[in-house]
Structures are given as structure tokens and as C-alpha cells.
Scaffold this motif. Structure first.
Motif: not given
Length: 132
Positions: A51, A78, A82, A85
Motif C-alpha cells: 500500500d 490508503s 483508501g 479502492a
């Protein structure tokens, strides 16, 4: 006399090393001022961890996101993106980050206040022995 010559040679070499170090410091300070003066957000991410993790951000990125540098350093990318996503571009950026490639994308980010904003991202690797 030989000892004096060795000491003089050592002093000259130390002087050259100090000058080289001063030049390096000046170059780093110039680069720091340039990054600080750019109106676009710039981040440096550690791509060697899943990430990615924020290693540095410039003041424009702080203004855009509402997060302070101290709040982002060491955190996962993220943390900001995030919630995006499910976006195809966000997924593609994650894959590109993992492989060390280049990419352009437009993804939805969220400011510290929770306000959503569109972010134009240009991902370009900087290789220094460790992928960032």
C-alpha cells in the motif's frame, strides 16, 4: 618535514571534503525550496511496503488535503485514497506502485475534513537502491 607535508596534505583533503559537503547541502536546500514553492502536491512514497507509505509531502499537498506532514509520514497511502479502492484507476495505481512503473490517473481522494476531491496523479518511480 615529511610529517608537516602529511599534515598539510590531510588539511587540504579535509578542506576539499568540507567544500564538497557544503555544495551537497546547498543543492539539497535548493531542491527543498523548489519542492516547497511548487503549487502542486508532491509526495514521496515508499513503494517497498504494501500500500505504500508516505515518506515526505510538500506544503501544497498539506494545503490540498488538510493533513499536516507529521500526520502523514509513515502512514499508508490508503489513509487518503483508501475509500477510492473500488475505482479502477486506484487499483491500477496500486499495481503500478508495486511493480515500479509509471502511471497517470484521476482518483477520488478525501481531505482531512472528509470532503471529497478529485486528484490528478502522476506516478513516477525514483530509484535510489530502494524503490520510492
Amino acid at each position: 618535514l615529511a610529517a608537516v607535508a602529511l599534515v598539510l596534505l590531510a588539511v587540504v583533503r579535509i578542506g576539499l571534503l568540507v567544500r564538497s559537503l557544503e555544495n551537497t547541502i546547498d543543492a539539497v536546500r535548493l531542491r527543498d525550496r523548489a519542492l516547497a514553492s511548487v503549487g502542486s502536491g508532491i509526495v514521496i512514497i515508499d513503494a517497498s511496503v504494501p500500500d505504500g507509505r508516505f515518506l515526505d509531502v510538500n506544503p501544497a499537498f498539506e494545503r490540498i488535503t488538510g493533513y499536516g506532514r507529521h500526520e502523514l509520514l509513515g502512514r499508508s497511502v490508503s489513509a487518503l485514497f483508501g475509500r477510492a479502492a473500488d475505482q479502477a484507476d486506484a487499483h491500477r495505481l496500486g499495481l503500478t506502485l508495486a511493480t515500479g512503473g509509471e502511471a497517470d490517473a484521476r482518483i477520488l481522494g478525501h481531505r482531512k475534513s472528509g470532503e471529497a476531491y478529485w486528484s490528478e496523479i502522476r506516478l513516477a518511480p525514483v530509484k535510489d537502491g530502494v524503490q520510492h
